[in-house]
Design a protein around this motif. Structure first.
Motif, PDB file in Angstrom:
ATOM      1  N   PRO A 267      44.515  35.565  50.837  1.00 30.34           N
ATOM      2  CA  PRO A 267      43.566  35.181  49.687  1.00 30.34           C
ATOM      3  C   PRO A 267      42.633  35.532  50.012  1.00 30.34           C
ATOM      4  O   PRO A 267      41.863  36.879  49.392  1.00 30.34           O
ATOM      5  N   LEU A 268      42.182  35.113  51.223  1.00 34.61           N
ATOM      6  CA  LEU A 268      39.997  36.030  51.709  1.00 34.61           C
ATOM      7  C   LEU A 268      40.230  37.452  52.344  1.00 34.61           C
ATOM      8  O   LEU A 268      39.329  37.621  51.806  1.00 34.61           O
ATOM      9  N   TYR A 269      41.207  37.743  52.951  1.00 32.53           N
ATOM     10  CA  TYR A 269      41.508  39.140  52.464  1.00 32.53           C
ATOM     11  C   TYR A 269      41.412  40.170  51.937  1.00 32.53           C
ATOM     12  O   TYR A 269      40.486  40.551  51.391  1.00 32.53           O
ATOM     13  N   HIS A 270      42.461  39.691  50.357  1.00 31.79           N
ATOM     14  CA  HIS A 270      42.712  40.027  48.874  1.00 31.79           C
ATOM     15  C   HIS A 270      40.545  39.229  48.867  1.00 31.79           C
ATOM     16  O   HIS A 270      40.692  40.915  47.201  1.00 31.79           O
ATOM     17  N   ALA A 271      40.258  38.336  48.094  1.00 36.53           N
ATOM     18  CA  ALA A 271      38.659  38.678  47.988  1.00 36.53           C
ATOM     19  C   ALA A 271      38.143  39.583  48.827  1.00 36.53           C
ATOM     20  O   ALA A 271      36.570  40.233  48.060  1.00 36.53           O
TER      21      ALA A 271
ATOM     22  N   ASP B 199      44.790  35.387  57.376  1.00 36.27           N
ATOM     23  CA  ASP B 199      44.422  34.091  56.061  1.00 36.27           C
ATOM     24  C   ASP B 199      44.434  34.960  54.606  1.00 36.27           C
ATOM     25  O   ASP B 199      42.786  36.205  54.403  1.00 36.27           O
TER      26      ASP B 199
END
Length: 235
Positions: free
Chosen positions: A90-94, A88
């Motif tokens: 995008p969740l890592y980036h967040a 995931d």
């Protein structure tokens, strides 16, 4: 010495100080020792003595903070991976932005380096099976016999045919005369009998998936305490 190890030593040498953090609209119950790795949270709680009736407030996303707090409690890097969908990203980036916001250097650097890509490896191999009757199709998880590994169905072709049917009506044995004989549903002296019935036959093409987590990249042994803080020496 790593910041995680330092926090663990502090947790073992000082009394545990329970605190309440209110992140956005949600309260989290933790300790001063657990959040020691976060420069921002440590500074916040050092502004005053802990008060069970007065939480420390941070205007941030509580759903993302759940991952942050889990890391602070265990020292284990977050793996957000699905067998079929992969990481995931995008969740890592967040979470990377959150780690930077809370000034958790070890976690922020791990996410920035995308180390999670090396922490999980996946391999696949094809398999073809033939299922006899709707019961076998409905229980395809059992019939694939993939040793507990997940699999993905690529194609199912259906036809009708007369095939062997278990005389005890055990649907698992349909189309598998030798299995039926070994299970003693069909006595050896009757093995040549034409015990057939017309039923649907399904040709299934699938791939079996195997996912391996390289734990040494998620939880470096050299940096981990024997138990997650703050539970050392609390007897």
């Amino acid at each position: 010495m790593s910041s995680v190890a330092s926090a663990a030593m502090d947790a073992g040498s000082r009394p545990i100080d329970p605190i309440i953090l209110q992140i956005g609209e949600k309260k989290f119950y933790t300790t001063r020792q657990t959040i020691a790795e976060s420069a921002v949270l440590s500074s916040l709680v050092n502004l005053r003595d802990p008060d069970p009736e007065k939480p420390y407030f941070v205007d941030a996303d509580p759903a993302l903070f759940e991952h942050i707090l889990r890391y602070l409690r265990t020292g284990i890097f977050p793996l957000l991976h699905d067998v079929e969908k992969g990481h995931d990203v995008p969740l890592y980036h967040a979470l990377q932005h959150q780690a930077e916001f809370y000034q958790i250097e070890r976690l922020a650097n791990w996410l920035l380096a995308k180390a999670y890509l090396d922490a999980v490896s996946t391999r696949t191999w094809p398999k073809s099976i033939t299922l006899h009757g709707e019961q076998q199709l409905q229980h395809i998880d059992e019939m694939v016999r993939a040793a507990g590994r997940p699999f993905k169905i690529l194609r199912i072709d259906e036809s009708r045919a007369k095939v062997f049917q278990c005389p005890n009506r055990n649907w698992r044995h349909d189309g598998l005369r030798s299995v039926c004989i070994n299970a003693r549903c069909l006595p050896t002296h009757r093995a040549s009998f034409a015990l057939t019935a017309e039923m649907s036959v399904y040709k299934v093409e699938l791939v079996i998936l195997e996912v391996r987590v390289h734990q040494e990249l998620v939880m470096p042994i050299s940096e981990q305490p024997a138990l997650p803080p703050p539970y050392q020496n609390t007897e």
